[in-house]
Structure formats: C-alpha cells, structure tokens
Design a protein around this motif. Structure first.
Motif, PDB file in Angstrom:
ATOM      1  N   ALA A   1       0.844  -1.204   0.000  1.00  0.00           N
ATOM      2  CA  ALA A   1       0.000   0.000   0.000  1.00  0.00           C
ATOM      3  C   ALA A   1       0.871   1.243   0.000  1.00  0.00           C
ATOM      4  CB  ALA A   1      -0.916  -0.017   1.213  1.00  0.00           C
ATOM      5  N   SER A   2       0.232   2.373  -0.293  1.00  0.00           N
ATOM      6  CA  SER A   2       0.954   3.638  -0.293  1.00  0.00           C
ATOM      7  C   SER A   2       1.058   4.181   1.128  1.00  0.00           C
ATOM      8  CB  SER A   2       0.244   4.651  -1.197  1.00  0.00           C
ATOM      9  OG  SER A   2      -1.043   4.932  -0.678  1.00  0.00           O
ATOM     10  N   LEU A   3       1.991   5.110   1.307  1.00  0.00           N
ATOM     11  CA  LEU A   3       2.276   5.648   2.636  1.00  0.00           C
ATOM     12  C   LEU A   3       2.440   7.161   2.565  1.00  0.00           C
ATOM     13  CD1 LEU A   3       3.273   5.294   5.648  1.00  0.00           C
ATOM     14  CD2 LEU A   3       5.579   5.184   4.666  1.00  0.00           C
ATOM     15  N   GLU A   4       1.901   7.850   3.545  1.00  0.00           N
ATOM     16  CA  GLU A   4       2.197   9.271   3.710  1.00  0.00           C
ATOM     17  C   GLU A   4       2.360   9.557   5.192  1.00  0.00           C
ATOM     18  OE1 GLU A   4      -0.576  12.178   2.144  1.00  0.00           O
ATOM     19  OE2 GLU A   4       1.015  13.692   2.102  1.00  0.00           O
ATOM     20  N   LEU A   5       3.506  10.087   5.575  1.00  0.00           N
ATOM     21  CA  LEU A   5       3.780  10.490   6.945  1.00  0.00           C
ATOM     22  C   LEU A   5       3.809  12.008   6.991  1.00  0.00           C
ATOM     23  CD1 LEU A   5       6.622   7.983   7.936  1.00  0.00           C
ATOM     24  CD2 LEU A   5       4.141   7.713   8.134  1.00  0.00           C
ATOM     25  N   ARG A   6       3.091  12.562   7.957  1.00  0.00           N
ATOM     26  CA  ARG A   6       2.932  14.008   8.007  1.00  0.00           C
ATOM     27  C   ARG A   6       3.982  14.677   8.882  1.00  0.00           C
ATOM     28  NH1 ARG A   6      -2.940  15.147   9.917  1.00  0.00           N
ATOM     29  NH2 ARG A   6      -2.567  13.336  11.261  1.00  0.00           N
ATOM     30  N   CYS A   7       4.356  15.883   8.463  1.00  0.00           N
ATOM     31  CA  CYS A   7       5.328  16.684   9.201  1.00  0.00           C
ATOM     32  C   CYS A   7       4.988  18.153   9.001  1.00  0.00           C
ATOM     33  CB  CYS A   7       6.742  16.406   8.727  1.00  0.00           C
ATOM     34  SG  CYS A   7       7.993  17.519   9.416  1.00  0.00           S
ATOM     35  N   ASN A   8       4.837  18.881  10.101  1.00  0.00           N
ATOM     36  CA  ASN A   8       4.677  20.321  10.053  1.00  0.00           C
ATOM     37  C   ASN A   8       5.812  20.974  10.830  1.00  0.00           C
ATOM     38  OD1 ASN A   8       1.572  19.246  10.011  1.00  0.00           O
ATOM     39  ND2 ASN A   8       1.907  21.024   8.717  1.00  0.00           N
ATOM     40  N   TYR A   9       6.314  22.073  10.327  1.00  0.00           N
ATOM     41  CA  TYR A   9       7.460  22.706  10.966  1.00  0.00           C
ATOM     42  C   TYR A   9       7.155  24.164  11.257  1.00  0.00           C
ATOM     43  CZ  TYR A   9       8.289  25.077   6.579  1.00  0.00           C
ATOM     44  OH  TYR A   9       8.129  25.869   5.475  1.00  0.00           O
ATOM     45  N   SER A  10       7.946  24.716  12.152  1.00  0.00           N
ATOM     46  CA  SER A  10       7.894  26.142  12.447  1.00  0.00           C
ATOM     47  C   SER A  10       9.326  26.654  12.425  1.00  0.00           C
ATOM     48  CB  SER A  10       7.269  26.391  13.821  1.00  0.00           C
ATOM     49  OG  SER A  10       7.347  27.764  14.162  1.00  0.00           O
ATOM     50  N   TYR A  11       9.565  27.627  11.546  1.00  0.00           N
ATOM     51  CA  TYR A  11      10.918  28.187  11.438  1.00  0.00           C
ATOM     52  C   TYR A  11      10.812  29.563  10.820  1.00  0.00           C
ATOM     53  CZ  TYR A  11      15.932  28.457  10.659  1.00  0.00           C
ATOM     54  OH  TYR A  11      17.246  28.832  10.686  1.00  0.00           O
ATOM     55  N   GLY A  12      11.539  30.517  11.350  1.00  0.00           N
ATOM     56  CA  GLY A  12      11.391  31.904  10.951  1.00  0.00           C
ATOM     57  C   GLY A  12      11.980  32.267   9.608  1.00  0.00           C
ATOM     58  N   ALA A  13      12.901  31.467   9.127  1.00  0.00           N
ATOM     59  CA  ALA A  13      13.576  31.800   7.870  1.00  0.00           C
ATOM     60  C   ALA A  13      13.449  30.609   6.924  1.00  0.00           C
ATOM     61  CB  ALA A  13      15.035  32.144   8.148  1.00  0.00           C
ATOM     62  N   THR A  14      14.338  30.523   5.969  1.00  0.00           N
ATOM     63  CA  THR A  14      14.309  29.400   5.038  1.00  0.00           C
ATOM     64  C   THR A  14      14.731  28.127   5.768  1.00  0.00           C
ATOM     65  OG1 THR A  14      14.867  30.860   3.210  1.00  0.00           O
ATOM     66  CG2 THR A  14      15.196  28.491   2.881  1.00  0.00           C
ATOM     67  N   PRO A  15      13.840  27.148   5.831  1.00  0.00           N
ATOM     68  CA  PRO A  15      14.180  25.939   6.589  1.00  0.00           C
ATOM     69  C   PRO A  15      15.012  24.957   5.780  1.00  0.00           C
ATOM     70  CG  PRO A  15      11.989  25.705   5.724  1.00  0.00           C
ATOM     71  CD  PRO A  15      12.477  27.054   5.280  1.00  0.00           C
ATOM     72  N   TYR A  16      15.832  24.223   6.490  1.00  0.00           N
ATOM     73  CA  TYR A  16      16.422  23.022   5.927  1.00  0.00           C
ATOM     74  C   TYR A  16      15.602  21.878   6.521  1.00  0.00           C
ATOM     75  CZ  TYR A  16      20.667  25.694   4.655  1.00  0.00           C
ATOM     76  OH  TYR A  16      21.560  26.592   4.123  1.00  0.00           O
ATOM     77  N   LEU A  17      15.076  21.006   5.702  1.00  0.00           N
ATOM     78  CA  LEU A  17      14.162  19.968   6.174  1.00  0.00           C
ATOM     79  C   LEU A  17      14.701  18.586   5.842  1.00  0.00           C
ATOM     80  CD1 LEU A  17      10.922  21.758   5.020  1.00  0.00           C
ATOM     81  CD2 LEU A  17      11.551  21.297   7.400  1.00  0.00           C
ATOM     82  N   PHE A  18      14.471  17.661   6.768  1.00  0.00           N
ATOM     83  CA  PHE A  18      15.055  16.329   6.643  1.00  0.00           C
ATOM     84  C   PHE A  18      14.035  15.282   7.083  1.00  0.00           C
ATOM     85  CE2 PHE A  18      19.398  18.031   6.423  1.00  0.00           C
ATOM     86  CZ  PHE A  18      19.241  19.245   7.061  1.00  0.00           C
ATOM     87  N   TRP A  19      14.176  14.103   6.522  1.00  0.00           N
ATOM     88  CA  TRP A  19      13.527  12.902   7.035  1.00  0.00           C
ATOM     89  C   TRP A  19      14.612  11.860   7.305  1.00  0.00           C
ATOM     90  CZ3 TRP A  19       8.844  11.666   8.829  1.00  0.00           C
ATOM     91  CH2 TRP A  19       7.759  12.494   8.509  1.00  0.00           C
ATOM     92  N   TYR A  20      14.542  11.319   8.550  1.00  0.00           N
ATOM     93  CA  TYR A  20      15.456  10.263   8.961  1.00  0.00           C
ATOM     94  C   TYR A  20      14.646   9.029   9.337  1.00  0.00           C
ATOM     95  CZ  TYR A  20      19.558  13.322   9.377  1.00  0.00           C
ATOM     96  OH  TYR A  20      20.609  14.169   9.126  1.00  0.00           O
ATOM     97  N   VAL A  21      15.273   7.857   9.202  1.00  0.00           N
ATOM     98  CA  VAL A  21      14.651   6.610   9.618  1.00  0.00           C
ATOM     99  C   VAL A  21      15.561   5.945  10.659  1.00  0.00           C
ATOM    100  CG1 VAL A  21      15.708   5.296   7.725  1.00  0.00           C
ATOM    101  CG2 VAL A  21      13.660   4.420   8.857  1.00  0.00           C
TER     102      VAL A  21
ATOM    103  N   GLU B   1      11.015   3.584  12.783  1.00  0.00           N
ATOM    104  CA  GLU B   1      10.595   4.880  13.312  1.00  0.00           C
ATOM    105  C   GLU B   1      11.096   5.944  12.355  1.00  0.00           C
ATOM    106  OE1 GLU B   1       9.272   4.809  16.640  1.00  0.00           O
ATOM    107  OE2 GLU B   1       8.728   6.922  16.678  1.00  0.00           O
ATOM    108  N   TYR B   2      10.220   6.887  12.024  1.00  0.00           N
ATOM    109  CA  TYR B   2      10.564   7.936  11.072  1.00  0.00           C
ATOM    110  C   TYR B   2      10.517   9.293  11.764  1.00  0.00           C
ATOM    111  CZ  TYR B   2      10.223   4.438   7.438  1.00  0.00           C
ATOM    112  OH  TYR B   2      10.438   3.326   6.661  1.00  0.00           O
ATOM    113  N   PHE B   3      11.567  10.061  11.562  1.00  0.00           N
ATOM    114  CA  PHE B   3      11.683  11.370  12.192  1.00  0.00           C
ATOM    115  C   PHE B   3      11.830  12.459  11.138  1.00  0.00           C
ATOM    116  CE2 PHE B   3      12.017  10.178  16.585  1.00  0.00           C
ATOM    117  CZ  PHE B   3      12.558   8.905  16.565  1.00  0.00           C
ATOM    118  N   CYS B   4      11.056  13.500  11.299  1.00  0.00           N
ATOM    119  CA  CYS B   4      11.193  14.709  10.513  1.00  0.00           C
ATOM    120  C   CYS B   4      12.036  15.693  11.329  1.00  0.00           C
ATOM    121  CB  CYS B   4       9.807  15.297  10.223  1.00  0.00           C
ATOM    122  SG  CYS B   4       9.799  16.798   9.237  1.00  0.00           S
ATOM    123  N   ALA B   5      12.869  16.462  10.664  1.00  0.00           N
ATOM    124  CA  ALA B   5      13.730  17.397  11.386  1.00  0.00           C
ATOM    125  C   ALA B   5      13.891  18.684  10.587  1.00  0.00           C
ATOM    126  CB  ALA B   5      15.102  16.772  11.647  1.00  0.00           C
TER     127      ALA B   5
END
Lengths: 113, 115
Positions: free
Chosen positions: B17-37, B88-92
């Motif tokens: 099946a398909s998968l979607e994991l949600r991540c919302n962030y808060s950052y004042g400037a241009t974010p660098y975004l990551f997904w780690y497992v 376990e999946y982590f957004c950063a």
C-alpha cells in the motif's frame, strides 16, 4: 570505511555518578554533534564541535560538557547523573561545511538507576 | 524557535500500500528539512533533505517528500511499502545558521507493516 563509532554501547550508572561517552567520526570529518534521545522522543541537540571548538550548544544544564580532540574524536561528559539522564546518546559526524549530510552512530544506551 | 510536529504517533499500513507520513514545521527563515529513519537499536539514517529548489525531493529506498511553504509541511511519501520499511521515522528542521548540524526533531512516527 568505518562509520561513526561510539563506545560503550551500553552503560549502567547510579545517580550522582559521572559518565564519559566516546565518539570517533568518519575519517575526514571534522565536525561532531551529540544528541540525546529519550525513549519515545526524537533526538535533542546537545553540542556541536568543529575543529575542536564548540560551535553550538542546546538547552542542557552545565552538568553536560564535551570536547573534541586533535584527531576529531569527541567525548561527552555528564556529571551528577540524574534518573532523567537515562537515554540513547547519539553522535553524528559531518564535514562541517553545513550542507553535507550527518552520519549517525548507533549510540550509547545509558541507564541511570 | 524552530519546532517540528509529527501528528501521527503510530501508523499501520499493509505491504504494497501507499504511505504518507505528516510533518509540520515552524521556522522563521528558510528551513532546511530532513527525514530520517531509525531501526530498533540503531542510529539514524538520512532518507532525504530539502534545502532549496525543487519542492519535490527524491530520496533513498523509493521515498519522496514535498515541501509546501504555504502549509509549513514536509510530508514523506512512498507509493508501495515493503515489510523492511517498518521503523521509526523522524522529521527534522535545521537552518542557515547551523545548516544540517543543529537539528530539531519531531517526536517520530512508528510505522508498522502488516502482510
């Protein structure tokens, strides 16, 4: 090539004791970062060292300290251990240029009794 | 201060099946975004990262993520999951001051795969 290596893998201490955790970065990497991961939580940034200088510090008490050696390996020291210090301590290395990926070690599992 | 929210603590998906994991962030400037497992007893492995440019980012193991500035989101997707994706999946989020060195992680989403 060896990845990021951490020692020891597991450690049991009692409250009030001191602990030293060690990390060897990937060869050629000059930056080492430390993270604390409490069970059920995401990792939390503790320190970053680059070229033996502290480049960043997270919101941790002064009981936590670290240093980096000329060969770029690093030690994390925690004094006066509390039960709440029980966690997986992760070390990560990178080139230090800011746009390269972090490579994480498998961590040291610290249990404080 | 920067922060990351992963609203789903645990997700169960059937193999294939398909998968979607949600991540919302808060950052004042241009974010660098990551997904780690993270697999049990292991460190973190980078799946993908977004610094700038194309908002759809391709990563390893068939994962992709889409950066949506208007929604402050960076959701991870995979069209067909395999049993080996259970982890376990982590957004950063990081930033221009520290790049990818000083990351703020979410609390993680545990992914279970059922046959």
């Amino acid at each position: 090539d060896a990845g990021v290596t951490q020692s020891p893998t597991h450690l049991i201490k009692t409250r009030g004791q001191h602990v030293t955790l060690r990390c060897s970065p990937i060869s050629g990497h000059k930056s080492v970062s430390w993270y604390q991961q409490v069970l059920g939580q995401g990792p939390q940034f503790i320190f970053q060292y680059y070229e033996k200088e502290e480049r960043g510090r997270g919101n941790f008490p002064d009981r936590f300290s670290a240093r980096q050696f000329p060969n770029y390996s690093s030690e994390l020291n925690v004094n006066a251990l509390l039960l709440g210090d029980s966690a997986l301590y992760l070390c990560a290395s990178s080139s230090g240029t800011g746009d390269e990926k972090l490579f994480f070690g498998s961590g040291t599992q610290l249990s404080v009794l | 201060a920067q922060s990351v929210t992963q609203p789903d603590i645990h997700i169960t998906v059937s193999e294939g099946a398909s998968l979607e994991l949600r991540c919302n962030y808060s950052y004042g400037a241009t974010p660098y975004l990551f997904w780690y497992v993270q697999s049990p007893g292991q460190g973190l492995q980078l799946l993908l990262k977004y610094f700038s440019g194309d908002t759809l980012v391709q990563g390893i193991k068939g994962f992709e993520a889409e950066f949506k500035r208007s929604q402050s989101s960076f959701n991870l997707r995979k069209p067909s999951v395999h049993w080996s994706d259970a982890a376990e999946y982590f957004c950063a989020v990081g930033g221009e001051d520290f790049g990818n060195e000083k990351l703020t992680f979410g609390t993680g989403t545990r992914l279970t795969i059922i046959p």
